[in-house]
Design an enzyme around this catalytic site. Structure first.
Site, PDB file in Angstrom:
ATOM      1  N   ASN A  13       0.875  -1.173   0.000  1.00  0.00           N
ATOM      2  CA  ASN A  13       0.000   0.000   0.000  1.00  0.00           C
ATOM      3  C   ASN A  13       0.914   1.226   0.000  1.00  0.00           C
ATOM      4  O   ASN A  13       1.493   1.576   1.031  1.00  0.00           O
ATOM      5  CB  ASN A  13      -0.883  -0.039   1.262  1.00  0.00           C
ATOM      6  N   LYS A  15       0.131   4.293  -0.417  1.00  0.00           N
ATOM      7  CA  LYS A  15      -0.508   5.518   0.084  1.00  0.00           C
ATOM      8  C   LYS A  15      -0.232   6.668  -0.906  1.00  0.00           C
ATOM      9  O   LYS A  15      -0.178   6.415  -2.105  1.00  0.00           O
ATOM     10  CB  LYS A  15      -0.045   5.801   1.515  1.00  0.00           C
ATOM     11  N   HIS A 100      -9.615   1.476   4.746  1.00  0.00           N
ATOM     12  CA  HIS A 100      -8.345   1.634   5.468  1.00  0.00           C
ATOM     13  C   HIS A 100      -8.568   2.627   6.608  1.00  0.00           C
ATOM     14  O   HIS A 100      -9.339   3.579   6.477  1.00  0.00           O
ATOM     15  CB  HIS A 100      -7.257   2.149   4.516  1.00  0.00           C
ATOM     16  N   GLU A 172      -5.649  -4.632  10.641  1.00  0.00           N
ATOM     17  CA  GLU A 172      -4.592  -3.634  10.816  1.00  0.00           C
ATOM     18  C   GLU A 172      -4.865  -2.830  12.078  1.00  0.00           C
ATOM     19  O   GLU A 172      -5.597  -1.818  12.023  1.00  0.00           O
ATOM     20  CB  GLU A 172      -4.564  -2.681   9.620  1.00  0.00           C
TER      21      GLU A 172
HETATM   22  P1  PGA Z   1       2.698   0.398   7.699  1.00  0.00           P
HETATM   23  O1  PGA Z   1       1.269   0.672   7.024  1.00  0.00           O
HETATM   24  O2  PGA Z   1       3.223  -0.883   7.135  1.00  0.00           O
HETATM   25  O3  PGA Z   1       3.536   1.603   7.299  1.00  0.00           O
HETATM   26  O4  PGA Z   1       2.480   0.325   9.170  1.00  0.00           O
HETATM   27  C1  PGA Z   1       0.362  -0.375   6.811  1.00  0.00           C
HETATM   28  C2  PGA Z   1      -0.920   0.179   6.239  1.00  0.00           C
HETATM   29  O5  PGA Z   1      -1.335   1.272   6.638  1.00  0.00           O
HETATM   30  O6  PGA Z   1      -1.550  -0.465   5.390  1.00  0.00           O
END
Ligand code: PGA
Length: 255
Positions: A13, A15, A100, A172
């Site tokens: 992901n 983002k 999310h 998550e």
């Molecule tokens: P992270 O993010 O691996 O940076 O903790 C995971 C996510 O938000 O999907």
């Protein structure tokens, strides 16, 4: 019943990171680093890079799959700034991440809104990765199961058993995202077993055995393996560590 063999799934992901040239540069390096694998590998770049990346992987004859991080709950029309399921499919997306915690928190997405998006995504032929997770306070108050139950029962209430076969669930914990404080594999396993039991109560034993439930939250090449050894952790959803082709390929190559 013996456990169904679920193909491990690794989801990047990105983002709001990477321009098109940066995404293509990543793809080139990533394919050089990735060892042959039977796992599924998904990348969710920003919308602008979906088409260039999916074309790149297609021409490279790679099975890396590209998808989106969000989509509209509506088919089309006068909704400035929105993007539809058919537009994503048109650009080469095969899946979409929905619900999310950053969307729920910063953009006030409700369970019902996520439910409408999930139903539309699945009806349109996209796989939907629906995210769940509790805050630090909720965990401290012993509310983890209640919160997850509400996210599942309200966020997936319009999904029928036959549609749920293209559904992927993600656990998550919000307190573990983006801060190098991952959940322990045991804690994540306990919640994910609870998620699978909910799937069984909702859609039956067969689907509960087939559905993939991935863990996300500060996953790195250092901790990935421990998560994957847990019975109900079928893969990983990776944010920060997926931005570098070396660390994301390291996570997959470990498996
Ligand atoms: P992270 O993010 O691996 O940076 O903790 C995971 C996510 O938000 O999907």
């Amino acid at each position: 019943m013996t456990d169904f063999m679920r193909t491990p799934l690794f989801v990047a992901n990105w983002k709001m990171n990477k321009t098109i040239p940066e995404a293509l540069d990543y793809a080139k390096k990533f394919l050089m680093l990735l060892e042959p694998t039977t796992s599924d590998v998904f990348i969710a770049p920003p919308f602008t890079a979906i088409e260039p990346l999916s074309s790149y992987f297609y021409h490279a004859e790679s099975k890396v799959v590209v998808g989106a991080q969000n989509m509209s709950d509506l088919l089309d029309g006068a909704f400035t700034g929105e993007i539809s399921a058919s537009m994503l499919i048109d650009a080469g997306a095969k899946f979409v991440i929905l619900g999310h915690s950053e969307r729920r928190r910063y953009f006030k997405e409700s369970h019902d809104f996520i439910n409408r998006k999930a139903a539309l995504a699945l009806n349109s032929g996209l796989s939907a990765i629906v995210c769940t997770g509790e805050t630090k306070d909720e965990r401290a108050q012993g509310l983890t199961h209640d919160v997850i139950l509400k996210q599942l029962s309200e966020g997936l209430k319009r999904i029928m058993a036959d549609e749920a076969s293209s559904l992927i669930l993600a656990y998550e914990p919000i307190w573990a995202i983006g801060n190098s404080q991952a959940a322990t594999p045991e804690d994540a396993q306990a919640v994910q077993a609870f998620v699978r039991s909910w799937v069984k109560s909702q859609w039956g034993e067969k689907l509960a055995q087939q559905i993939r439930i991935v863990y996300g939250g500060s996953v790195t090449a250092e901790n990935a393996k421990e998560f994957l050894m847990e019975k109900d952790i079928d893969g990983l959803l990776v944010g920060g560590a997926s931005l570098d082709p070396k660390s994301f390929s390291d996570i997959i190559n470990l498996n």
